[in-house]
Each structure stands twice: as C-alpha cells, then as structure tokens.
Write an enzyme that holds these catalytic residues in place. Sequence first.
Site, PDB file in Angstrom:
ATOM      1  N   THR A  51      -7.879   8.002 -11.790  1.00  0.00           N
ATOM      2  CA  THR A  51      -6.728   7.108 -11.600  1.00  0.00           C
ATOM      3  C   THR A  51      -7.219   5.739 -11.127  1.00  0.00           C
ATOM      4  O   THR A  51      -8.380   5.583 -10.737  1.00  0.00           O
ATOM      5  CB  THR A  51      -5.738   7.645 -10.527  1.00  0.00           C
ATOM      6  OG1 THR A  51      -6.420   7.742  -9.268  1.00  0.00           O
ATOM      7  CG2 THR A  51      -5.163   9.005 -10.896  1.00  0.00           C
ATOM      8  N   GLY A  52      -6.316   4.769 -11.140  1.00  0.00           N
ATOM      9  CA  GLY A  52      -6.564   3.474 -10.517  1.00  0.00           C
ATOM     10  C   GLY A  52      -7.821   2.773 -10.993  1.00  0.00           C
ATOM     11  O   GLY A  52      -8.123   2.730 -12.188  1.00  0.00           O
ATOM     12  N   TYR A  53      -8.574   2.241 -10.025  1.00  0.00           N
ATOM     13  CA  TYR A  53      -9.762   1.459 -10.353  1.00  0.00           C
ATOM     14  C   TYR A  53     -10.885   2.313 -10.947  1.00  0.00           C
ATOM     15  O   TYR A  53     -11.644   1.843 -11.788  1.00  0.00           O
ATOM     16  CB  TYR A  53     -10.256   0.714  -9.111  1.00  0.00           C
ATOM     17  CG  TYR A  53      -9.519  -0.578  -8.854  1.00  0.00           C
ATOM     18  CD1 TYR A  53      -9.378  -1.522  -9.865  1.00  0.00           C
ATOM     19  CD2 TYR A  53      -8.986  -0.879  -7.606  1.00  0.00           C
ATOM     20  CE1 TYR A  53      -8.718  -2.727  -9.642  1.00  0.00           C
ATOM     21  CE2 TYR A  53      -8.322  -2.080  -7.369  1.00  0.00           C
ATOM     22  CZ  TYR A  53      -8.187  -2.995  -8.397  1.00  0.00           C
ATOM     23  OH  TYR A  53      -7.538  -4.187  -8.177  1.00  0.00           O
ATOM     24  N   LEU A 139     -13.765   6.715  -4.719  1.00  0.00           N
ATOM     25  CA  LEU A 139     -12.994   7.831  -4.164  1.00  0.00           C
ATOM     26  C   LEU A 139     -11.886   7.323  -3.248  1.00  0.00           C
ATOM     27  O   LEU A 139     -12.099   6.430  -2.440  1.00  0.00           O
ATOM     28  CB  LEU A 139     -13.893   8.758  -3.338  1.00  0.00           C
ATOM     29  CG  LEU A 139     -14.785   9.759  -4.072  1.00  0.00           C
ATOM     30  CD1 LEU A 139     -15.373  10.732  -3.061  1.00  0.00           C
ATOM     31  CD2 LEU A 139     -14.053  10.507  -5.158  1.00  0.00           C
ATOM     32  N   TYR A 235      -5.122  -3.620   8.078  1.00  0.00           N
ATOM     33  CA  TYR A 235      -6.155  -3.232   7.119  1.00  0.00           C
ATOM     34  C   TYR A 235      -7.557  -3.563   7.628  1.00  0.00           C
ATOM     35  O   TYR A 235      -8.208  -2.728   8.237  1.00  0.00           O
ATOM     36  CB  TYR A 235      -5.872  -3.876   5.752  1.00  0.00           C
ATOM     37  CG  TYR A 235      -6.451  -3.051   4.631  1.00  0.00           C
ATOM     38  CD1 TYR A 235      -5.715  -2.036   4.039  1.00  0.00           C
ATOM     39  CD2 TYR A 235      -7.755  -3.242   4.194  1.00  0.00           C
ATOM     40  CE1 TYR A 235      -6.258  -1.248   3.039  1.00  0.00           C
ATOM     41  CE2 TYR A 235      -8.304  -2.463   3.197  1.00  0.00           C
ATOM     42  CZ  TYR A 235      -7.556  -1.472   2.619  1.00  0.00           C
ATOM     43  OH  TYR A 235      -8.100  -0.685   1.642  1.00  0.00           O
ATOM     44  N   VAL A 274      -3.499  -3.861  -5.826  1.00  0.00           N
ATOM     45  CA  VAL A 274      -2.732  -3.387  -6.986  1.00  0.00           C
ATOM     46  C   VAL A 274      -1.924  -2.168  -6.567  1.00  0.00           C
ATOM     47  O   VAL A 274      -2.173  -1.577  -5.516  1.00  0.00           O
ATOM     48  CB  VAL A 274      -3.654  -2.994  -8.172  1.00  0.00           C
ATOM     49  CG1 VAL A 274      -4.275  -4.212  -8.827  1.00  0.00           C
ATOM     50  CG2 VAL A 274      -4.730  -2.008  -7.727  1.00  0.00           C
ATOM     51  N   VAL A 275      -0.978  -1.783  -7.407  1.00  0.00           N
ATOM     52  CA  VAL A 275      -0.214  -0.568  -7.139  1.00  0.00           C
ATOM     53  C   VAL A 275      -1.069   0.623  -7.553  1.00  0.00           C
ATOM     54  O   VAL A 275      -1.422   0.774  -8.719  1.00  0.00           O
ATOM     55  CB  VAL A 275       1.107  -0.544  -7.943  1.00  0.00           C
ATOM     56  CG1 VAL A 275       1.918   0.693  -7.567  1.00  0.00           C
ATOM     57  CG2 VAL A 275       1.922  -1.786  -7.677  1.00  0.00           C
ATOM     58  N   THR A 276      -1.455   1.436  -6.578  1.00  0.00           N
ATOM     59  CA  THR A 276      -2.124   2.706  -6.866  1.00  0.00           C
ATOM     60  C   THR A 276      -1.494   3.752  -5.957  1.00  0.00           C
ATOM     61  O   THR A 276      -0.745   3.423  -5.040  1.00  0.00           O
ATOM     62  CB  THR A 276      -3.645   2.647  -6.566  1.00  0.00           C
ATOM     63  OG1 THR A 276      -3.825   2.417  -5.159  1.00  0.00           O
ATOM     64  CG2 THR A 276      -4.346   1.559  -7.359  1.00  0.00           C
TER      65      THR A 276
END
EC number: 1.3.1.9
Length: 399
Positions: A51-53, A139, A235, A274-276
């Site tokens: 998924t994602g990146y 991961l 963050y 980004v949306v993940t």
Amino acid sequence: MIIKPRVRGFICVTAHPAGCEANVKKQIDYVTTEGPIANGPKRVLVIGASTGYGLAARITAAFGCGADTLGVFFERPGEEGKPGTSGWYNSAAFHKFAAQKGLYAKSINGDAFSDEIKQLTIDAIKQDLGQVDQVIYSLASPRRTHPKTGEVFNSTLKPIGNAVNLRGLDTDKEVIKESVLQPATQSEIDSTVAVMGGEDWQMWIDALLDAGVLAEGAQTTAFTYLGEKITHDIYWNGSIGAAKKDLDQKVLAIRESLAAHGGGDARVSVLKAVVTQASSAIPMMPLYLSLLFKVMKEKGTHEGCIEQVYSLYKDSLCGDSPHMDQEGRLRADYKELDPEVQNQVQQLWDQVTNDNIYLLTDFVGYKSEFLNLFGFGIDGVDYDADVNPDVKIPNLIQG
C-alpha cells in the site's frame, strides 16, 4: 458478493478487488506515460510493498526501471463472504500487470519484523534473483514483536514534554475537534522508537549483507515524513519524531557498511504528506491534508504517492543531482514545504470552523482519496456488480 465501503473511524474495514486493481493500473499508467527512468535498479526488494508509498515504489521500480521485484507485506486474503485487505488486492493486481509485461514478481506474506520472514526473503533472492541492487524500506505498523527477545512494542502518537492542544477534523461527524494530548512517558517513547525507528531496517540490511544477497554498490532507502511547524508538536517533536530521528542515526552505520560493499549507499527519503492508512490515523492529519490539498491543487503542485515516488526515483535515487538536505536526506517534499504553501495552510488552519469546512478545505478530495485506498470511488468500476472476494496472488510465499 457486492462489496460496499464500511468506514469505522480512520479505517475502512472492507476493500474492493476490482477497485484496487483499477487503482494500481492508474498508477502504472502514470509511470508508463512519464517514461522510463535511466540508470534504475534491476532487482528490487520492497519491504512494505502492498500500500501507499511502498506500493508506489514497487510500481515505479517495475514499470519505470524495468526491475524484477520481490515484495514483503502482511495482508489478509479474502474468503467467501468476507473481503480481504486492500493491500492483498493491490498486490494481486501488481502481480497480474507485472506478468503481462514479462516482469518477475514474487511476494512474501508475513511479519517483516521476524527473523523467519527475513530468512524466507533471503532464500527467495538466492533462488530467483541471486542478489538485489536496491532495498526499499516502507513499513508502517502499530506494533512490533522483537525478533531476538520476543518483547512486544506498541507505537504511541503523543507529544514529548508538554501536553499539546490539538485541532483536528472528526471525519465521521465532519466537525472540527479540539482536544488535549498528554505527553508520552519515556517507556512510550522507547516503544515507539522500537517499532518505527531504524533498528529493523538495520537488521534487514545486516541479514542481507551477511547472506551475500546484496549486490556490490546496492542502495537502500527508508521513507519518512518531516512536515512543517503546523505538524511539528505532534509529529517531529513527538514520540513518532523520536523514531524518525532514530532513522537518521541508524542510516549512518548502514551507509558506512554499504559504502564498504562496492560503493553502495543508504539514505532516508523524505516524502510529502499524503492520504494513507497510516496518516489517516494521526489526529490532525485529515484537517492538515484537506487544507494542503486545497492550496496545492490551486497552485497546480498537488501530488499523490506515485507522483512523489516517481520523482524521487528519477531525480534522486537514479539521478545525477539528487535533492539532498544538509543531513544527507533525499527530499521529495519541497513542494509541500514551499513557504507560500505553508503560510496559506496556516492562515486557513486558524480560520476553519464547522460552518466553513467545505469552503476553506478540500475535505471532498480527502474523502475521495481515502476511499480510493480501499478500491472505492474509482471511475469505471461497477460497485453494484457481484465480485469474488477470494483473489489469489500467484508466486506468493506464505510466511
């Protein structure tokens, strides 16, 4: 069965096989349209590939560089009456399109933190590829069982030192939510570093080197996010930031050992927000992303995972003049961090209320991209059609 989105909080508990396939195809088409990447790797291991990146890196390596890819992930297959995870369907689609292109694709399903999966990966490389010349580490997991001690660590999303007043967007109720987040204990910080820091990345590279399956001159990169001051309290200056700073420490030893191995290299790569599935779990990110999307779309600089990773490969991982900061990190997040973009986001951040969410933010775009992650809301997919949730992944090693 007919599969519809069922959203609980920040997770969608269903995924659509045809939608996930269409989403993967869209990313492949982007890379193909942008064109081949010169001097790219040819045998790539992607840890966190579904998924994602991580998925975007696998797609870019395969369809941009013509690379054979071995992917590691931890996903659940579908069965009769129950859909699998989006990562399972993404990977099945990737295998299908790679085979059509004549590219090698094999995947390993299991806990990448474990010694067992590392060994299965080494065995697969020895048997099929001989060696790999690039390792992508992407991961995203909330917990880790330490392979040597068996201790289970859980990551925590908290500030360090002082409590933080948090502004966020309740995506279910569609209201602005103010909350106070208490600081992490030292134990929580240590656990977060154990899950999300650089130790496992180093263990992977050490294991691959010891087994002789890393080609001379091999490169590795781990993906990270830094952000700007709006997100820093929770963050970069929080428990997750401690883990990200650990990556910056661990990469030095990894870089040293790869440099001694035929002039290889190790870098942390900084990518934009980004949306993940991972980012949607961070309390302030849906609001930040909704504002960021609005500002960047108006500037014409909006990018998703595949655009980010393609440019990272072309400009930095394979290019002659990489975007590098003073700490030696590769940077693909510079459009997000454009001071003009950040200033506009900050101004809107202070102005947004329940009454103007849809006016001041691109929450519509956020929701759309969130559903896309799970294969929903994709153009050209018939969501009223009967689909089989049990999709097989060819060339899969089950750990």
